[in-house]
Design a protein around this motif. Sequence first.
Motif, PDB file in Angstrom:
ATOM      1  N   SER A  70      47.475  44.611  41.975  1.00  0.00           N
ATOM      2  CA  SER A  70      47.901  45.102  40.659  1.00  0.00           C
ATOM      3  C   SER A  70      46.899  44.716  39.567  1.00  0.00           C
ATOM      4  O   SER A  70      46.969  45.248  38.465  1.00  0.00           O
ATOM      5  CB  SER A  70      49.283  44.543  40.319  1.00  0.00           C
ATOM      6  OG  SER A  70      49.270  43.133  40.441  1.00  0.00           O
ATOM      7  N   ALA A  71      46.003  43.775  39.887  1.00  0.00           N
ATOM      8  CA  ALA A  71      44.989  43.377  38.897  1.00  0.00           C
ATOM      9  C   ALA A  71      43.604  43.868  39.296  1.00  0.00           C
ATOM     10  O   ALA A  71      42.621  43.554  38.626  1.00  0.00           O
ATOM     11  CB  ALA A  71      44.980  41.851  38.759  1.00  0.00           C
ATOM     12  N   ALA A  72      43.512  44.618  40.404  1.00  0.00           N
ATOM     13  CA  ALA A  72      42.204  45.044  40.924  1.00  0.00           C
ATOM     14  C   ALA A  72      41.846  46.443  40.426  1.00  0.00           C
ATOM     15  O   ALA A  72      42.710  47.200  39.983  1.00  0.00           O
ATOM     16  CB  ALA A  72      42.229  45.028  42.450  1.00  0.00           C
ATOM     17  N   SER A  73      40.561  46.779  40.506  1.00  0.00           N
ATOM     18  CA  SER A  73      40.112  48.130  40.136  1.00  0.00           C
ATOM     19  C   SER A  73      40.287  49.056  41.341  1.00  0.00           C
ATOM     20  O   SER A  73      39.706  48.779  42.408  1.00  0.00           O
ATOM     21  CB  SER A  73      38.631  48.117  39.760  1.00  0.00           C
ATOM     22  OG  SER A  73      38.411  47.228  38.706  1.00  0.00           O
TER      23      SER A  73
ATOM     24  N   ALA B  18      38.600  29.156  40.741  1.00  0.00           N
ATOM     25  CA  ALA B  18      37.256  29.645  40.430  1.00  0.00           C
ATOM     26  C   ALA B  18      36.984  30.980  41.102  1.00  0.00           C
ATOM     27  O   ALA B  18      35.852  31.474  41.075  1.00  0.00           O
ATOM     28  CB  ALA B  18      36.220  28.615  40.881  1.00  0.00           C
ATOM     29  N   GLY B  19      38.028  31.557  41.731  1.00  0.00           N
ATOM     30  CA  GLY B  19      37.813  32.772  42.527  1.00  0.00           C
ATOM     31  C   GLY B  19      37.438  34.003  41.712  1.00  0.00           C
ATOM     32  O   GLY B  19      36.783  34.897  42.236  1.00  0.00           O
TER      33      GLY B  19
ATOM     34  N   VAL C 297      29.598  46.220  32.672  1.00  0.00           N
ATOM     35  CA  VAL C 297      30.286  46.069  33.966  1.00  0.00           C
ATOM     36  C   VAL C 297      31.437  45.087  33.780  1.00  0.00           C
ATOM     37  O   VAL C 297      31.239  43.966  33.316  1.00  0.00           O
ATOM     38  CB  VAL C 297      29.307  45.556  35.061  1.00  0.00           C
ATOM     39  CG1 VAL C 297      30.064  45.298  36.362  1.00  0.00           C
ATOM     40  CG2 VAL C 297      28.190  46.565  35.262  1.00  0.00           C
ATOM     41  N   LYS C 298      32.641  45.542  34.130  1.00  0.00           N
ATOM     42  CA  LYS C 298      33.820  44.694  33.883  1.00  0.00           C
ATOM     43  C   LYS C 298      34.393  44.132  35.172  1.00  0.00           C
ATOM     44  O   LYS C 298      35.165  43.178  35.153  1.00  0.00           O
ATOM     45  CB  LYS C 298      34.896  45.511  33.162  1.00  0.00           C
ATOM     46  CG  LYS C 298      34.496  45.909  31.748  1.00  0.00           C
ATOM     47  CD  LYS C 298      35.727  45.989  30.843  1.00  0.00           C
ATOM     48  CE  LYS C 298      35.352  46.065  29.394  1.00  0.00           C
ATOM     49  NZ  LYS C 298      35.221  47.386  28.846  1.00  0.00           N
ATOM     50  N   ASP C 299      34.077  44.744  36.306  1.00  0.00           N
ATOM     51  CA  ASP C 299      34.674  44.268  37.562  1.00  0.00           C
ATOM     52  C   ASP C 299      33.676  44.448  38.700  1.00  0.00           C
ATOM     53  O   ASP C 299      32.851  45.375  38.679  1.00  0.00           O
ATOM     54  CB  ASP C 299      35.970  45.045  37.857  1.00  0.00           C
ATOM     55  CG  ASP C 299      36.835  44.370  38.916  1.00  0.00           C
ATOM     56  OD1 ASP C 299      36.531  43.222  39.305  1.00  0.00           O
ATOM     57  OD2 ASP C 299      37.824  44.995  39.346  1.00  0.00           O
ATOM     58  N   MET C 300      33.744  43.532  39.635  1.00  0.00           N
ATOM     59  CA  MET C 300      32.960  43.617  40.877  1.00  0.00           C
ATOM     60  C   MET C 300      33.818  43.016  41.984  1.00  0.00           C
ATOM     61  O   MET C 300      34.748  42.261  41.704  1.00  0.00           O
ATOM     62  CB  MET C 300      31.664  42.790  40.772  1.00  0.00           C
ATOM     63  CG  MET C 300      30.677  43.304  39.748  1.00  0.00           C
ATOM     64  SD  MET C 300      29.299  42.138  39.516  1.00  0.00           S
ATOM     65  CE  MET C 300      28.422  42.270  41.079  1.00  0.00           C
ATOM     66  N   VAL C 301      33.491  43.298  43.233  1.00  0.00           N
ATOM     67  CA  VAL C 301      34.186  42.641  44.343  1.00  0.00           C
ATOM     68  C   VAL C 301      33.726  41.190  44.393  1.00  0.00           C
ATOM     69  O   VAL C 301      32.525  40.906  44.415  1.00  0.00           O
ATOM     70  CB  VAL C 301      33.895  43.342  45.681  1.00  0.00           C
ATOM     71  CG1 VAL C 301      34.452  42.517  46.847  1.00  0.00           C
ATOM     72  CG2 VAL C 301      34.497  44.738  45.681  1.00  0.00           C
ATOM     73  N   ARG C 302      34.716  40.302  44.369  1.00  0.00           N
ATOM     74  CA  ARG C 302      34.430  38.870  44.443  1.00  0.00           C
ATOM     75  C   ARG C 302      35.260  38.265  45.576  1.00  0.00           C
ATOM     76  O   ARG C 302      36.431  38.623  45.731  1.00  0.00           O
ATOM     77  CB  ARG C 302      34.747  38.217  43.091  1.00  0.00           C
ATOM     78  CG  ARG C 302      33.727  38.635  42.039  1.00  0.00           C
ATOM     79  CD  ARG C 302      34.219  38.431  40.632  1.00  0.00           C
ATOM     80  NE  ARG C 302      34.944  39.583  40.118  1.00  0.00           N
ATOM     81  CZ  ARG C 302      35.501  39.632  38.925  1.00  0.00           C
ATOM     82  NH1 ARG C 302      35.450  38.596  38.137  1.00  0.00           N
ATOM     83  NH2 ARG C 302      36.144  40.727  38.518  1.00  0.00           N
ATOM     84  N   ILE C 303      34.645  37.421  46.366  1.00  0.00           N
ATOM     85  CA  ILE C 303      35.275  36.894  47.584  1.00  0.00           C
ATOM     86  C   ILE C 303      35.053  35.383  47.611  1.00  0.00           C
ATOM     87  O   ILE C 303      33.918  34.917  47.415  1.00  0.00           O
ATOM     88  CB  ILE C 303      34.639  37.538  48.835  1.00  0.00           C
ATOM     89  CG1 ILE C 303      34.851  39.055  48.810  1.00  0.00           C
ATOM     90  CG2 ILE C 303      35.204  36.919  50.115  1.00  0.00           C
ATOM     91  CD1 ILE C 303      33.968  39.811  49.797  1.00  0.00           C
TER      92      ILE C 303
ATOM     93  N   GLY D 153      40.953  41.486  38.189  1.00  0.00           N
ATOM     94  CA  GLY D 153      39.706  41.876  38.828  1.00  0.00           C
ATOM     95  C   GLY D 153      39.920  42.080  40.321  1.00  0.00           C
ATOM     96  O   GLY D 153      40.983  41.750  40.867  1.00  0.00           O
ATOM     97  N   THR D 154      38.902  42.647  40.987  1.00  0.00           N
ATOM     98  CA  THR D 154      38.974  42.893  42.430  1.00  0.00           C
ATOM     99  C   THR D 154      38.508  41.631  43.135  1.00  0.00           C
ATOM    100  O   THR D 154      37.337  41.492  43.502  1.00  0.00           O
ATOM    101  CB  THR D 154      38.119  44.124  42.788  1.00  0.00           C
ATOM    102  OG1 THR D 154      38.495  45.195  41.897  1.00  0.00           O
ATOM    103  CG2 THR D 154      38.365  44.557  44.214  1.00  0.00           C
TER     104      THR D 154
END
Length: 565
Positions: free
Chosen positions: A393-396, A448-449, A462-468, A479-480
């Motif tokens: 629900s918070a991801a792009s 810190a994720g 750029v507002k979002d990127m895949v972060r793992i 965010g994603t």
Amino acid sequence: MKRGLRSRLVQYGDDEFSLFLRRGFLKSAGYDDEALARPIVGVLSTASDFNPCHGTAPKLAEAVKAGVLAAGGLPFVFPTISLQESFAFPTSMLWRNLMAMDVEAMLGALPMDAVVLIGGCDKTIPAELMGALSADIPAIVLPVGPMLAGRHEGARLGACTDCRRLWAEFRGGRLSETDLDRAHDQLMPTSGTCMVMGTATTMATLAETLGFTLAGAATAPAVSAERMRMATATGRRAVEMAKAGRPRPSELLTAAALNNASIVLQAISGSTNALVHLAAIAGRAGLGFDLAALDAIGRETPVLVNLKPAGEFFAEDFHTAGGVPALLRRLKDRLDLGARTVAGETLVDIVSRAPAYVDEDVIRPLNRPVVASEAIAILSGNLAPQGAAIKLSAASPALVSHEGPALVFDSLAELARKIDDPALAVTPAHCLVLRNAGPVGAPGMPEAGALPIPKKLAAQGVKDMVRISDARMSGTAFGTVVLHVAPEAAAGGPLALVADGDRIRLDVGHRRLDLLVEESELAARRKRWSPPKKPARGYERLYVDHVSQANLGCDFDFLVKHPVR
Ligand code: FES
């Protein structure tokens, strides 16, 4: 079982002498024989000058005491460790288990027939429930309640979703320092817990769903008269529990109650931190917390509560919209309404008694959800063999199916050093990977994720990127962001083997997170890997030696109750 002052006598080898001494010291504090014959209610106050979220705890404790006295009990306020998110270095999660041990130890050591647990800031209610389940004496939770929403230039602001939004705007050069400072003054306008659907509101809502609070206790604002009345009523109820010797926490925390909590967690688009806390709480009762079941529930449960960060409103709006009782009524066909509460009733009683009024903009009907799909999804794959979580629900939507090259940060220190380097070789298609930030690696699994977007990309919009990562994320963030990767890198999980440029595929539709590297290459890298050095001593050494992975709740192996039912 001995009650009142006769319980848990200090061991001098002569119980009557122990009681004689105890009564003598209490007489020195002004108590008379009539008072000392009453059932005792402990009032666990988490007041601390280092915990502004609990600024009202002293007043709440006084109101609880008034309720206890009025109902014929004897209240004793006592302290435990108190944890606030922005004070407890390196992360409050490192100290959650210590607080839980403190709670369990004091509930087992002090003479009390029931206890009121005053908490609220993220880790405090989980720690209190973990400790209370292990001590298993009658316990009732009193959340301190959420802050009121802030107001700034015509907009309502919520900690900490808007803290993060404003900071990102400032980092991206779209907000001046002066404007940031002016908004800053309004971000946290009252005492209380963060007033969006962050971890505090999530855990208070789940505590109410699990039956550990009086109805409506999760959401009444911290600074409201209703909160004070709730405290008095909680004190009164605690005396009844002290006299009856029940319900004990283990009677409330059943598999059905946990299933209800999973449904509500999805319907409120709650914090992913709740996954870790629910697993830990379940473990204290000898129960498992089934992440696969939570994922399946999510596929059938739309987000109904319209609070930031997924929606638009604030905790005070949730409360006036009808609060948790109204939400439970919305979900009644999906819940086990036979689950019991501290008030000695069931969810059926709460649902049938709740006023008919519901603000349908805030607590949406099932056919008009905030988000039609699930809030939280659980992933597996060769990069997360024991699971990972993503807050959908918070991801792009454009990023939940994504393949891109890895850019790896080996530690939080390396992340801080490199993320804003203008020479950083990064594109919006990269998957940012943070490792050694899990329960063992950090240690304590900090929030810190949600890695910051590299400054040079943020400046381009750029507002979002895949972060793992193997870290957690604040419930107020967005965010994603793939979190809680287990096993973590420091425990030898595959995250430790990722190298810059490796292809990573995130496929949320199929619930997969995969590292697209040949197994032979991974085996060669595994041979070269060695575990990080452990802390030398103290609580941190105890922590890394005994903490479980995120999917099991990050509790200590020696505190989990082994399944008994
Ligand atoms: Fe205490 Fe958010 S920092 S609830």
